[in-house]
Scaffold this motif. Structure first.
Motif, PDB file in Angstrom:
ATOM      1  N   LEU A 150      -9.383   2.772  -6.546  1.00 35.79           N
ATOM      2  CA  LEU A 150      -9.089   4.209  -6.389  1.00 35.79           C
ATOM      3  C   LEU A 150      -8.202   4.012  -7.219  1.00 35.79           C
ATOM      4  CD1 LEU A 150      -8.320   5.666  -3.131  1.00 35.79           C
ATOM      5  CD2 LEU A 150      -9.570   6.624  -4.664  1.00 35.79           C
ATOM      6  N   LEU A 207      -8.389  -0.005   5.232  1.00 36.33           N
ATOM      7  CA  LEU A 207      -7.343   0.570   4.579  1.00 36.33           C
ATOM      8  C   LEU A 207      -7.194  -0.392   2.996  1.00 36.33           C
ATOM      9  CD1 LEU A 207      -3.810   1.026   6.775  1.00 36.33           C
ATOM     10  CD2 LEU A 207      -5.403   2.688   5.133  1.00 36.33           C
ATOM     11  N   VAL A 223       0.752   3.873  -3.074  1.00 35.03           N
ATOM     12  CA  VAL A 223       0.172   5.578  -2.629  1.00 35.03           C
ATOM     13  C   VAL A 223       1.163   6.803  -2.766  1.00 35.03           C
ATOM     14  CG1 VAL A 223      -1.063   6.719  -1.262  1.00 35.03           C
ATOM     15  CG2 VAL A 223      -1.624   4.858  -0.930  1.00 35.03           C
ATOM     16  N   LEU A 238      -0.820   6.555   7.137  1.00 38.66           N
ATOM     17  CA  LEU A 238      -1.635   6.358   5.199  1.00 38.66           C
ATOM     18  C   LEU A 238      -3.803   5.896   5.512  1.00 38.66           C
ATOM     19  CD1 LEU A 238      -0.380   2.864   4.418  1.00 38.66           C
ATOM     20  CD2 LEU A 238      -0.872   4.422   3.027  1.00 38.66           C
ATOM     21  N   GLU A 239      -4.317   5.866   6.707  1.00 40.33           N
ATOM     22  CA  GLU A 239      -5.549   6.137   7.057  1.00 40.33           C
ATOM     23  C   GLU A 239      -5.628   7.415   6.759  1.00 40.33           C
ATOM     24  OE1 GLU A 239      -5.958   2.720   9.982  1.00 40.33           O
ATOM     25  OE2 GLU A 239      -5.344   4.789  10.735  1.00 40.33           O
ATOM     26  N   PRO A 296      -8.376  14.386   1.809  1.00 41.47           N
ATOM     27  CA  PRO A 296      -7.674  13.059   1.636  1.00 41.47           C
ATOM     28  C   PRO A 296      -8.594  12.193  -0.190  1.00 41.47           C
ATOM     29  CG  PRO A 296      -9.628  12.836   3.823  1.00 41.47           C
ATOM     30  CD  PRO A 296      -9.743  14.414   3.128  1.00 41.47           C
ATOM     31  N   LEU A 297      -7.605  11.609  -0.051  1.00 38.52           N
ATOM     32  CA  LEU A 297      -7.545  11.043  -1.369  1.00 38.52           C
ATOM     33  C   LEU A 297      -8.987  10.339  -2.214  1.00 38.52           C
ATOM     34  CD1 LEU A 297      -5.323  10.337  -3.467  1.00 38.52           C
ATOM     35  CD2 LEU A 297      -5.015   7.754  -2.105  1.00 38.52           C
ATOM     36  N   ILE A 298      -9.304   9.724  -1.531  1.00 32.81           N
ATOM     37  CA  ILE A 298     -10.737   9.421  -1.635  1.00 32.81           C
ATOM     38  C   ILE A 298     -11.500  10.392  -2.264  1.00 32.81           C
ATOM     39  CG2 ILE A 298     -10.658   6.799  -0.700  1.00 32.81           C
ATOM     40  CD1 ILE A 298     -12.852   8.409   1.994  1.00 32.81           C
ATOM     41  N   PRO A 309     -10.549   0.287  -0.375  1.00 30.00           N
ATOM     42  CA  PRO A 309     -10.233   1.894  -1.416  1.00 30.00           C
ATOM     43  C   PRO A 309      -9.917   1.073  -2.590  1.00 30.00           C
ATOM     44  CG  PRO A 309     -10.619   2.745   0.429  1.00 30.00           C
ATOM     45  CD  PRO A 309     -10.003   1.198   1.169  1.00 30.00           C
ATOM     46  N   ILE A 323      -5.754   8.955   2.949  1.00 30.44           N
ATOM     47  CA  ILE A 323      -6.547   8.416   2.285  1.00 30.44           C
ATOM     48  C   ILE A 323      -7.689   8.750   3.247  1.00 30.44           C
ATOM     49  CG2 ILE A 323      -7.686   6.172   1.995  1.00 30.44           C
ATOM     50  CD1 ILE A 323      -4.801   4.787   1.745  1.00 30.44           C
ATOM     51  N   LEU A 360       0.514  -1.067  -0.144  1.00 35.74           N
ATOM     52  CA  LEU A 360       0.160  -0.160  -0.166  1.00 35.74           C
ATOM     53  C   LEU A 360       1.253   1.516   0.239  1.00 35.74           C
ATOM     54  CD1 LEU A 360      -2.544  -0.953   3.012  1.00 35.74           C
ATOM     55  CD2 LEU A 360      -3.222  -0.308  -0.117  1.00 35.74           C
TER      56      LEU A 360
END
Length: 308
Positions: free
Chosen positions: A90, A76, A38, A55-56, A130-132, A79, A59, A34
């Motif tokens: 993603l 994690l 990322v 990471l959390e 956040p990435l999402i 997505p 994302i 991951l």
């Protein structure tokens, strides 16, 4: 009996620590994957807690330190799932955005890709959310509110791919069953459907490797390709029917190569192998190939959902 009890206790402890170590290795491996996906590197110098939290936050916008690592890892990875229920990961969304805007997919980390896509579409590469959410906003802008959907495709027999070798191979040094990887040089698409982004992994092994011998005996290298990863990073069966060098890669080895099997296409072709008379076969990382393959199963592609 006391001795037996002690042995059972020791066995129990040994089994417990073995299982715990296995779980730890699995979490570590998944976390490394991951992180690489990322932001392009692993952070082995940090604690697991710090790595999960980072990471959390990237994302989702917050960490979930109150949960155990198994639950946090499952969250994690969610997505990045891509399945028959209609969930599009993603990675697939970002690849489709990149392909739609530039007709190609890079192998850059996701954060770098999203930053560049935001710069291209909005003039600012700062990722504030956040990435999402950043990916969701990009999709809304680029696709003007349309959604993406999965479309399964059956590719024709002897389908042609352009691929690049990821590792050096040699009839002198390589060995039977040694694993090998290639990656797609150009994306595979049909109309508005993206099937395989450029950079997609193709896996195989060395079927046979025989070094050149005295008296002009041929060096031989047999390449067996077996799998290609689909948009969901799942393995699809693949069978190599024919292989040749691209016009862009007329190496010295290509100029002297001799055909095995079917008629050549491009400068040189082969079925199931390559050999050069009196010399060892040397294939360098970055060597480009044309592959003709069969992919027996339908593979998922993604496209824009038609407006009602």
């Amino acid at each position: 009996m006391r001795g037996m009890s002690r042995l059972v206790f020791i066995f129990f402890l040994t089994g417990f620590f073995t299982v715990s170590a296995g779980i730890g290795e699995s979490i570590e491996r998944s976390l490394c994957n991951l992180e690489t996906m990322v932001y392009g590197q692993v952070r082995l110098n940090e604690s697991l807690e710090s790595r999960f939290s980072r990471l959390e936050t990237i994302i989702f916008g917050k960490d979930f330190h109150e949960n155990n690592l198994d639950i946090r890892l499952t969250r994690l990875m969610k997505p990045f799932d891509f399945d028959e229920s209609g969930t599009i990961s993603l990675v697939a969304k970002i690849n489709y955005l990149e392909w739609k805007l530039s007709s190609r997919c890079s192998d850059l980390p996701l954060l770098t890709k999203v930053s560049r896509l935001k710069k291209q579409t909005q003039g600012d590469n700062t990722l504030n959310d956040p990435l999402i959410f950043e990916v969701g906003k990009l999709c809304a802008v680029v696709f003007e509110g349309s959604d993406l959907e999965i479309q399964y495709i059956r590719l024709p027999e002897n389908f042609e791919l352009k691929a690049v070798l990821r590792t050096d191979l040699s009839s002198r040094h390589s060995r039977k069953d040694q694993l090998l990887e290639m990656e797609l040089k150009t994306a595979v698409s049909t109309g508005e459907i993206l099937i395989f982004p450029s950079g997609t992994t193709i896996r195989g092994k060395i079927g046979r490797a025989k070094r050149a011998e005295l008296m002009g005996k041929n060096g031989r290298l047999n390449l067996v390709l077996e799998q290609i990863l689909d948009l969901g990073n799942r393995e699809c069966s693949l069978k190599l029917e024919q292989l040749g060098f691209t016009e862009d890669d007329k190496t010295g080895m290509a100029a002297g190569a001799t055909l095995i099997g079917l008629a050549a296409f491009g400068p040189v072709g082969a079925v199931g192998g390559l050999f050069v008379k009196g010399k060892d076969v040397e294939l360098k990382r970055g060597t480009e190939f044309i592959l003709k393959v069969d992919i027996p199963d339908s593979v998922p592609g993604i496209r824009l959902k038609a407006r009602e």
